[in-house]
Design a protein around this motif. Structure first.
Motif: not given
Length: 543
Positions: A498-509
């Protein structure tokens, strides 16, 4: 196998998950207990009242120099997966026996090499006892006095990966650079040695030496560099087009950024990491609209020649007498071996001390191509998390450690629209509504599903991406393999949400027996949240 006689000492668990980072080891967490450990007890069992082994003793005594003895064991949850790996050989080993050292009085920090296995990547590199590993993969080592950063780099790479390393041969005061599993160590040249022109010795005053440096990062997390603390005016915002749209990560550092950009009176550096353009050569980058084309009319050009710092190669340009002053400018356009990006560096230098600072900058900077960054968000650093709490879902099938600050928690199972059970579920954040509705709050969602023979892990990842909606709000990095020693699968990091420095990490394991599909989604707002992610990965279990 040793003396069949044994000594049984009793005690209590003082802390179930104590900090496992020391100057000679880095363990995600350890059991602190009160049963006295003596020299030679390392490797012995820690047992409970039923005689069950719950940990492996590994350290004891006055480790912190406080006059109080502490005793530690590695818990079975961490030890067992490692034991399985060790059955097939060394684990996360480069062939270095070392420990973290820090001496603030001389500005020294790194991994002191006590010994080297000749038949190892360290032996092939040319590492010697007495050397100090100052930097690994662009990350300064042991600045906190522990092995944490060193071990984190090893854990995030395969044993055969090339790892760029900077080494100080302390007894010779010689700086060396090379690659584990790659180029052997060789002396690091000063930037002055690569300046173009027959008379390439800088004609500047000596200036006051810079004694302290700080590591700074741009807003995208893709550029990192160490600059003098005196250059504390920073502009980490991206390079943009006339309409304000994103073009490339950029980082400017100087005592006064405005003065650096508009006059020849202030030293500083401007680093940009561009996406490669197959229609442009490095000469085009050096001379074109993104390069140093205007300098010839403002300074005396000394020339442009080939550049090689041992990793990045390209061109280096040198200009003197800028604006009728003694100020000199060095510009570099270079690329890494895989040509995944083009990095331009422009440094304005008023004194010999500034040239020394440029040497430090060149030795320390890292730039990562778009789509491969794994760096944490780089807005406000955030407050480090010191205490964690273990959460279990309502079915008892999921457990995970989260910061105590993430006190808004739900452990109710996920259900479909009719209220039917779908999967065990945990969510934790400082504020769950903000976690679900914005990119302003860190947090985690954790679920476990029954495996479906008709679905691959890629299918599961695609479903998570669709459910979270990150594809419409964030920029995707590459999908990469995931392996924490227990669970294997896929992971993907999404940035600039959303134009911010925020990151989202997804792990499927899934675990080795394929009995369950685990799904983690972690939202990172500050670098402190990256530390929380490391703890989450080390602690989560599902059955």
């Amino acid at each position: 196998l040793g003396d069949p006689e044994y000594t049984l000492l009793d005690g209590i668990v003082a802390k179930a998950r104590a900090d496992g980072d020391t100057n000679w080891a880095s363990v995600d967490s350890v059991i602190e207990h009160t049963a006295p450990i003596q020299p030679g007890n390392s490797g012995g069992p820690l047992i409970d009242e039923n005689g069950q082994v719950v940990g492996i003793n590994y350290a004891g005594g006055d480790l912190g120099g406080t006059g109080t003895s502490q005793f530690f064991a590695i818990g079975g949850d961490l030890a067992l997966p490692t034991v399985e790996i060790l059955k097939n050989g060394d684990y996360l080993s480069l062939g270095v026996n070392g420990q973290a050292v820090v001496d603030d009085s001389i500005g020294l920090a790194g991994i002191f090499v006590s010994s080297v296995d000749t038949n190892s990547p360290a032996g092939t590199l040319g590492l010697q006892p007495g050397d100090i590993i100052e930097d690994l993969e662009g990350l300064p080592m042991a600045t906190d006095g522990t092995m944490k950063d060193y071990c984190d780099v090893l854990q995030s790479h395969a044993p055969t990966d090339k790892l760029r390393v900077d080494v100080l041969r302390f007894d010779e005061n010689l700086s060396l650079r090379g690659e584990f599993n790659g180029r052997p160590l060789s002396p690091v040249e000063s930037i002055v040695d690569q300046l173009p022109g027959e008379e390439s010795t800088p004609q500047v005053a000596a200036g006051s030496a810079y004694t302290d440096y700080m590591t700074v990062t741009d807003d995208t997390g893709r550029i990192q560099v160490s600059v003098p603390t005196d250059w504390d005016d920073l502009d980490p915002t991206p390079n943009t087009a006339d309409d304000g749209s994103f073009v490339a990560p950029e980082l400017v550092a100087a005592p006064d950024v405005d003065g650096f950009l508009s006059t020849f009176d202030v030293p500083g550096v401007d680093i940009v990491a561009w996406d490669p353009d197959p229609t442009l050569t490095l000469a085009d980058w050096m001379n074109g609209e993104n390069g140093a084309m205007s300098l010839d009319s403002l300074c005396d050009p000394a020339g442009i020649e080939d550049y090689d710092d041992g990793y990045f190669t390209g061109l280096i340009g040198y200009w003197t007498g800028c604006g009728g002053t003694d100020t000199e400018i060095v510009a570099i356009a270079s690329a890494p071996p895989d040509d995944s990006l083009v990095v331009t560096v422009l440094a304005q230098l008023l004194t010999q001390a500034d040239f020394d600072a440029l040497d430090h900058i060149i030795a320390s900077f890292t730039a990562i191509a778009g789509g491969t960054t794994t760096t944490a968000p780089t807005t406000d650093a955030g407050t480090g998390y010191t205490d964690y709490v273990t959460i279990t879902d309502d079915t008892g099938r999921l457990t995970i450690d989260v910061p105590v600050e993430w006190e808004a928690v739900t452990t109710v199972p996920a259900t479909d629209v009719e209220g039917n059970f779908v999967a065990p579920y945990i969510a934790a954040a400082p504020d769950l509504e903000d976690l679900f509705g914005t990119y302003d709050t860190p947090g985690v969602e954790f679920m476990a599903f029954e495996p479906d023979p008709g679905l691959t892990l890629t299918d599961w990842l695609d479903m998570v991406i669709s459910d979270t909606g990150v594809a419409s709000s964030c920029i995707a990095d590459d999908v990469e393999p995931y392996d924490d020693g227990v669970y294997t699968g896929l992971t993907q990091r999404w940035t600039d949400c959303a134009g911010t420095p925020t990151q989202y990490v997804i792990i499927v394991a899934e675990p080795g027996d394929g009995s369950v599909i685990t799904v983690l989604g972690v939202q990172l707002v500050t670098p402190a949240d990256q530390d929380a992610l490391d703890r989450i990965i080390a602690s989560f279990t599902a059955n």
